[in-house]
Enzyme design. Sequence first.
Site, PDB file in Angstrom:
ATOM      1  N   GLU A   1      10.694 -48.982  33.681  1.00 25.51           N
ATOM      2  CA  GLU A   1      11.852 -49.822  33.928  1.00 25.51           C
ATOM      3  C   GLU A   1      12.881 -49.113  34.787  1.00 25.51           C
ATOM      4  O   GLU A   1      12.992 -47.889  34.789  1.00 25.51           O
ATOM      5  CB  GLU A   1      12.441 -50.350  32.628  1.00 25.51           C
ATOM      6  CG  GLU A   1      12.858 -49.292  31.643  1.00 25.51           C
ATOM      7  CD  GLU A   1      13.273 -49.938  30.316  1.00 25.51           C
ATOM      8  OE1 GLU A   1      12.383 -50.140  29.479  1.00 25.51           O
ATOM      9  OE2 GLU A   1      14.460 -50.225  30.153  1.00 25.51           O
TER      10      GLU A   1
ATOM     11  N   CYS B   1      19.250 -46.786  38.426  1.00 26.86           N
ATOM     12  CA  CYS B   1      18.796 -45.888  37.368  1.00 26.86           C
ATOM     13  C   CYS B   1      17.277 -45.951  37.383  1.00 26.86           C
ATOM     14  O   CYS B   1      16.696 -47.027  37.237  1.00 26.86           O
ATOM     15  CB  CYS B   1      19.347 -46.345  36.013  1.00 26.86           C
ATOM     16  SG  CYS B   1      18.644 -45.419  34.632  1.00 26.86           S
TER      17      CYS B   1
ATOM     18  N   CYS C   1       7.164 -40.858  27.575  1.00 27.97           N
ATOM     19  CA  CYS C   1       7.826 -39.555  27.519  1.00 27.97           C
ATOM     20  C   CYS C   1       7.241 -38.738  26.372  1.00 27.97           C
ATOM     21  O   CYS C   1       6.833 -39.280  25.351  1.00 27.97           O
ATOM     22  CB  CYS C   1       9.329 -39.760  27.298  1.00 27.97           C
ATOM     23  SG  CYS C   1      10.295 -38.238  27.392  1.00 27.97           S
TER      24      CYS C   1
ATOM     25  N   CYS D   1      12.444 -37.730  21.198  1.00 29.86           N
ATOM     26  CA  CYS D   1      13.802 -37.834  20.649  1.00 29.86           C
ATOM     27  C   CYS D   1      13.873 -39.037  19.696  1.00 29.86           C
ATOM     28  O   CYS D   1      13.393 -40.122  20.003  1.00 29.86           O
ATOM     29  CB  CYS D   1      14.832 -37.970  21.774  1.00 29.86           C
ATOM     30  SG  CYS D   1      14.785 -36.572  22.904  1.00 29.86           S
TER      31      CYS D   1
ATOM     32  N   CYS E   1      15.364 -42.507  20.877  1.00 28.82           N
ATOM     33  CA  CYS E   1      15.043 -43.019  22.217  1.00 28.82           C
ATOM     34  C   CYS E   1      13.779 -43.863  22.226  1.00 28.82           C
ATOM     35  O   CYS E   1      12.723 -43.430  21.765  1.00 28.82           O
ATOM     36  CB  CYS E   1      14.908 -41.853  23.185  1.00 28.82           C
ATOM     37  SG  CYS E   1      14.628 -42.391  24.875  1.00 28.82           S
TER      38      CYS E   1
ATOM     39  N   CYS F   1      17.001 -47.400  28.073  1.00 32.26           N
ATOM     40  CA  CYS F   1      16.163 -46.374  27.459  1.00 32.26           C
ATOM     41  C   CYS F   1      14.830 -46.888  26.924  1.00 32.26           C
ATOM     42  O   CYS F   1      14.472 -46.650  25.771  1.00 32.26           O
ATOM     43  CB  CYS F   1      16.919 -45.663  26.341  1.00 32.26           C
ATOM     44  SG  CYS F   1      18.608 -45.284  26.768  1.00 32.26           S
TER      45      CYS F   1
HETATM   46  N1  SAH Z   1      14.886 -37.340  29.397  1.00 34.91           N
HETATM   47  C1  SAH Z   1      16.164 -37.325  30.012  1.00 34.91           C
HETATM   48  C2  SAH Z   1      16.526 -38.592  30.771  1.00 34.91           C
HETATM   49  C3  SAH Z   1      16.209 -39.909  30.115  1.00 34.91           C
HETATM   50  S1  SAH Z   1      17.230 -40.517  28.865  1.00 34.91           S
HETATM   51  C4  SAH Z   1      17.226 -36.965  28.994  1.00 34.91           C
HETATM   52  O1  SAH Z   1      16.902 -36.771  27.851  1.00 34.91           O
HETATM   53  O2  SAH Z   1      18.382 -36.812  29.364  1.00 34.91           O
HETATM   54  C5  SAH Z   1      18.770 -40.930  29.580  1.00 34.91           C
HETATM   55  C6  SAH Z   1      19.893 -40.906  28.572  1.00 34.91           C
HETATM   56  O3  SAH Z   1      19.804 -42.000  27.638  1.00 34.91           O
HETATM   57  C7  SAH Z   1      19.852 -39.640  27.730  1.00 34.91           C
HETATM   58  O4  SAH Z   1      21.102 -39.066  27.584  1.00 34.91           O
HETATM   59  C8  SAH Z   1      19.317 -40.175  26.422  1.00 34.91           C
HETATM   60  O5  SAH Z   1      19.587 -39.303  25.390  1.00 34.91           O
HETATM   61  C9  SAH Z   1      20.016 -41.525  26.357  1.00 34.91           C
HETATM   62  N2  SAH Z   1      19.484 -42.387  25.282  1.00 34.91           N
HETATM   63  C10 SAH Z   1      18.242 -42.461  24.801  1.00 34.91           C
HETATM   64  N3  SAH Z   1      18.172 -43.306  23.761  1.00 34.91           N
HETATM   65  C11 SAH Z   1      19.395 -43.799  23.567  1.00 34.91           C
HETATM   66  C12 SAH Z   1      19.970 -44.714  22.635  1.00 34.91           C
HETATM   67  N4  SAH Z   1      19.258 -45.274  21.657  1.00 34.91           N
HETATM   68  N5  SAH Z   1      21.282 -44.975  22.757  1.00 34.91           N
HETATM   69  C13 SAH Z   1      22.031 -44.417  23.742  1.00 34.91           C
HETATM   70  N6  SAH Z   1      21.546 -43.538  24.624  1.00 34.91           N
HETATM   71  C14 SAH Z   1      20.254 -43.220  24.551  1.00 34.91           C
END
Ligand code: SAH
Length: 342
Positions: free
Chosen positions: A91, A104, A111, A115, A118, A332
Amino acid sequence: MRKIDDLSLEELEKALAEIGEPKFKAKQIFDWVHNKTVDDFEGMRNISKKTREELGKIFDFTKASIELKLESKQDETKKYVIMFEDGNVVESVFLKYKFGNTACISSEVGCKMGCLFCASTKNGYVRSLTSAEMLKQIYLIQKDTGEKISNVVIMGSGEPLDNYDNVLRFLRLINHERGQNISMRKITLSTCGIVPRIYNLADEDIPITLAISLHAPTQEKREQILPVAKKYKLPELLKACDYYADKTGRRLTFEYIMIKGFNDSTEDAETLSGLLRNKLANVNLIPCNYVKEAGIRPSENSDIERFKNLLSDKGINATVRRELGSDINAACGQLRNNFLKM
Ligand code: SAH
């Protein structure tokens, strides 16, 4: 077959020399591919039919198409599901900010990072994207919206520093003066903190903005939500960030998703301000998206405001990320997951 849109100008010149074509043609072809963003050889009007046929024997184009598009009714945000030749989807998002049109983009299909909060990682890792597949997301968005993209954030699905070489190649191509010529200063790369790659990136001499997904102010709490934190501990991460700031002179962004009752207390704000004291840093507070499986809920707006003011009082530059397109599957990886279920 080699993908023509993955090559640097120098590589294209070399490839043309191999089929007996002069160097200047490489510049013209590069311009068709990365400035006018054509996706076949027929469109290259100043290139002879014979050369186009020769090129077609050794090269083809990276294919990508918009499979699904959601348009916000609240603002001008558009979310796209983009499909590649092998059927994989990622996406990408178009966001209209006062400072410019922002894309974006995703750097991987799925991935590996795991996390907790995410959605991109929930279905696991499939593969990395090529540099041209990253470019394509931008070219397709520009064609669809009819608007020029001026800013890029690598914050879609995937961990960009886990796909280092392709991401670097992408950065050089999107920045190329004969291509889209997007300034490195208008590009932000977000990472969960792959420490050795932060050092590598600092040494590349490209002034992009580095954003660190910090999300918690202590090692103990970080480990609970970001598995990568077990491998690269907080002091090491902050040391790498200092190196990046020293080497590039660029202010880092620390992203901090606000999770209700987990990392939004006064004590958390104080610990965070202690960590970032005297650093060239911005803190970006992000109300987290609700993740049912993980029992993760966003902090209350009043708590976010309080947290921000506490940081500001300590002299830390903090902003709250304005939510755009919240009516269309926030961010995300949620959209891709819904698409896969369809
Ligand atoms: N892998 C990279 C880039 C992708 S995520 C990273 O970890 O930075 C881009 C941003 O979205 C990151 O800061 C991530 O932590 C955030 N993100 C992921 N899931 C989220 C959620 N449920 N709510 C808000 N931000 C989120």
